[in-house]
Design a protein around this motif. Structure first.
Motif, PDB file in Angstrom:
ATOM      1  N   ILE A 220       3.922 -47.287 -11.298  1.00 26.47           N
ATOM      2  CA  ILE A 220       4.691 -46.173 -11.237  1.00 26.47           C
ATOM      3  C   ILE A 220       4.706 -45.447 -10.024  1.00 26.47           C
ATOM      4  CG2 ILE A 220       5.227 -44.026 -12.469  1.00 26.47           C
ATOM      5  CD1 ILE A 220       3.479 -45.086 -14.895  1.00 26.47           C
TER       6      ILE A 220
ATOM      7  N   CYS B  87       8.981 -52.269 -10.314  1.00 29.30           N
ATOM      8  CA  CYS B  87       8.435 -50.966 -11.001  1.00 29.30           C
ATOM      9  C   CYS B  87       8.674 -50.707 -12.259  1.00 29.30           C
ATOM     10  CB  CYS B  87       8.889 -49.805 -10.059  1.00 29.30           C
ATOM     11  SG  CYS B  87       8.139 -49.806  -8.177  1.00 29.30           S
TER      12      CYS B  87
ATOM     13  N   LYS C 188      -2.150 -39.483 -14.663  1.00 28.67           N
ATOM     14  CA  LYS C 188      -2.160 -39.903 -13.588  1.00 28.67           C
ATOM     15  C   LYS C 188      -3.911 -39.738 -13.033  1.00 28.67           C
ATOM     16  CE  LYS C 188      -0.496 -39.348  -8.703  1.00 28.67           C
ATOM     17  NZ  LYS C 188      -0.384 -40.639  -8.131  1.00 28.67           N
TER      18      LYS C 188
ATOM     19  N   ALA D 166      -4.886 -43.818  -9.565  1.00 27.52           N
ATOM     20  CA  ALA D 166      -4.132 -43.538  -8.391  1.00 27.52           C
ATOM     21  C   ALA D 166      -4.690 -43.925  -7.078  1.00 27.52           C
ATOM     22  CB  ALA D 166      -3.550 -42.404  -8.370  1.00 27.52           C
TER      23      ALA D 166
ATOM     24  N   THR E  33      -0.523 -45.742  -9.649  1.00 27.98           N
ATOM     25  CA  THR E  33       0.431 -44.780  -9.415  1.00 27.98           C
ATOM     26  C   THR E  33       0.059 -44.045  -8.254  1.00 27.98           C
ATOM     27  OG1 THR E  33       1.702 -42.906 -10.262  1.00 27.98           O
ATOM     28  CG2 THR E  33      -0.644 -43.373 -11.050  1.00 27.98           C
TER      29      THR E  33
ATOM     30  N   THR F  43       2.495 -47.564  -3.754  1.00 35.30           N
ATOM     31  CA  THR F  43       3.518 -48.201  -4.352  1.00 35.30           C
ATOM     32  C   THR F  43       4.733 -47.824  -3.527  1.00 35.30           C
ATOM     33  OG1 THR F  43       3.550 -45.944  -5.708  1.00 35.30           O
ATOM     34  CG2 THR F  43       2.487 -47.713  -6.584  1.00 35.30           C
TER      35      THR F  43
END
Length: 309
Positions: free
Chosen positions: A9, A39, A169, A195, A212, A216
């Motif tokens: 993500i 994604c 997240k 993350a 995430t 990314t």
């Protein structure tokens, strides 16, 4: 039960034109780049999007554009509440909710914005949830700005048991914390998605079903391979994990302008303007262009390796 939001993500960056307005044609090409690179969802209107520097009108327009450009191909989630007062946050979040996003992400440091402690977080969260659309999945984001506010285990479980939340997240940047959170939420709708690139591989192996982090925006397809194919190719996965972690060490060199410079080199969009970073990153961080060249080379090399695998 609320559907989990997981996988790769990206925290989306926002391209700007020379006049400082949002470059929507460039954003459209960026969205197609994300989707072409595997994604699973997009996180619009977040810190990487420079939401703290966007007006509410811009935040809403940004979320609406991403939803329409994606056209249902993958889920789109968005945040966008930056105010301290709950009544202002209610207005901000409901405005973003009306854009058609698939999930609304709440920033943990905006809840108990006064840092009172105790039950203030749960009290603020409970009050805010009651004023948001009942059928819209929610998420949580331990955004580092203006300060990082990690959830306690009690707060985490309050959210998990509410059956309103589909993702956290996780910005703990600590593998043991990720593992504990995965275990605590195992039988709930709340997915723990790490993350931090430094622990990305081990976090995936420990049940964090996705990634995430900010890189990314550079090579989401490699994180996707690590998530979906890595367990079957442990040696290559370990080698790739080291490259991804080292590449992500470039983040302090003017991100998100750094990612915009990367995409300018790729031809995704023209400008590298940023409201969050108002200085010349090439002047401040010597050899940043050379470093991006090495990241591009390494990315291409690993794409060849995983394709052969």
């Amino acid at each position: 039960m609320t559907k989990r939001i997981e996988g790769i993500i990206p925290v989306m960056i926002t391209p700007f034109k020379d006049d400082g307005t949002i470059d929507y044609p460039g954003l459209s090409r960026l969205i197609e780049w994300y989707i072409a690179n595997g994604c699973d969802a997009l996180f619009a209107v977040c810190q990487s999007s420079e939401m703290l520097f966007l007006s509410l009108e811009e935040r809403v327009a940004l979320a609406k554009f991403v939803v329409e450009a994606v056209g249902g191909r993958i889920p789109v989630v968005a945040s966008g509440h930056v105010s301290d007062k709950l009544e202002d946050q209610e207005r901000e979040l409901n405005a973003v909710a009306e854009t058609g996003v698939d999930g609304l992400v709440l920033v943990t440091n905006r809840l108990d914005a006064g840092q009172k402690g105790g039950t203030a977080f749960i009290d603020d969260l409970g009050s805010l949830i009651e004023k948001l659309p009942k059928d819209l999945p929610l998420g949580l984001y331990e955004c580092p700005a203006p300060y990082r506010r990690l959830l306690s285990d009690e707060e985490l479980m309050f959210c998990a048991r509410s059956d309103r939340f589909g993702i956290l997240k996780d910005v703990s940047c600590d593998l043991e914390t990720v593992r504990r959170r995965v275990a605590l939420t195992a039988d709930t709708s709340l997915a723990i998605v790490n993350a931090n690139a430094g622990i990305a591989h081990e976090a995936m192996l420990s049940g964090s079903n996705g990634f995430t982090g900010v890189f990314t925006n550079f090579h989401p397809d490699l994180y996707k391979w690590l998530l979906t194919k890595g367990p079957q190719h442990s040696d290559l996965a370990g080698e790739l994990a080291v490259f991804l972690a080292l590449a992500a060490m470039a983040e302090p060199m003017g991100y998100p302008k750094l990612a915009k410079l990367y995409h300018q080199r790729l031809g995704t969009f023209d400008g590298i303007g940023s409201r969050a970073i108002d200085f010349d990153i090439a002047e401040k961080y010597w050899a940043v262009e050379a470093l991006l060249g090495h990241i591009e080379t390494g990315t291409a090399q690993f794409r060849e390796k995983v394709a052969r695998a």
